[in-house]
Design a protein around this motif. Structure first.
Motif, short mmCIF file in Angstrom:
data_model
loop_
_atom_site.label_atom_id
_atom_site.label_comp_id
_atom_site.label_asym_id
_atom_site.label_seq_id
_atom_site.Cartn_x
_atom_site.Cartn_y
_atom_site.Cartn_z
N LYS A 28 40.49 33.23 35.90
CA LYS A 28 39.49 32.83 36.89
C LYS A 28 39.88 31.47 37.45
CE LYS A 28 34.60 32.41 37.67
NZ LYS A 28 33.26 32.49 37.13
N TYR A 33 38.85 35.70 40.72
CA TYR A 33 39.81 36.08 39.69
C TYR A 33 41.15 36.36 40.35
CZ TYR A 33 36.42 36.35 35.94
OH TYR A 33 35.50 36.04 34.99
N THR A 53 35.92 39.94 40.84
CA THR A 53 35.87 40.29 39.41
C THR A 53 37.29 40.50 38.89
OG1 THR A 53 35.76 42.69 39.73
CG2 THR A 53 33.66 41.50 39.71
N ARG A 54 37.44 40.34 37.58
CA ARG A 54 38.74 40.54 36.94
C ARG A 54 39.21 41.98 37.14
NH1 ARG A 54 41.13 37.76 32.76
NH2 ARG A 54 39.15 36.80 32.18
#
Length: 76
Positions: A28, A33, A53-54
């Motif tokens: 992050k 991310y 988001t990852r």
């Protein structure tokens, strides 16, 4: 001056795509991310992506890397 960003929540894992070993590194940075995919040997970066988001960042980077790996010919 601007805000200093620092990488957080770094995660490194190894996955396989056919005969290729791929290392997926994600972390992050600020509110995004970042995901980077490289082939383990010799370690050349194949793809990178950023998302909120990852999971999205890793999926996008892996899709790009898979595309490159599948069209790569091996002579050994």
């Amino acid at each position: 001056m601007g805000e200093r960003l620092r990488a957080e929540n770094c995660l490194v894992r190894v996955d396989r795509e056919g005969n290729w070993q791929l290392r997926i590194t994600s972390y992050k940075l600020g509110d995004k991310y970042i995901s980077v995919v490289d082939n383990v040997d010799p370690g050349a970066r194949l793809a990178h992506a950023s998302a909120t988001t990852r999971q999205k960042a890793e999926l996008e980077a892996m899709n790009k890397a898979r595309h490159l790996v599948r069209k790569t010919r091996r002579f050994c």
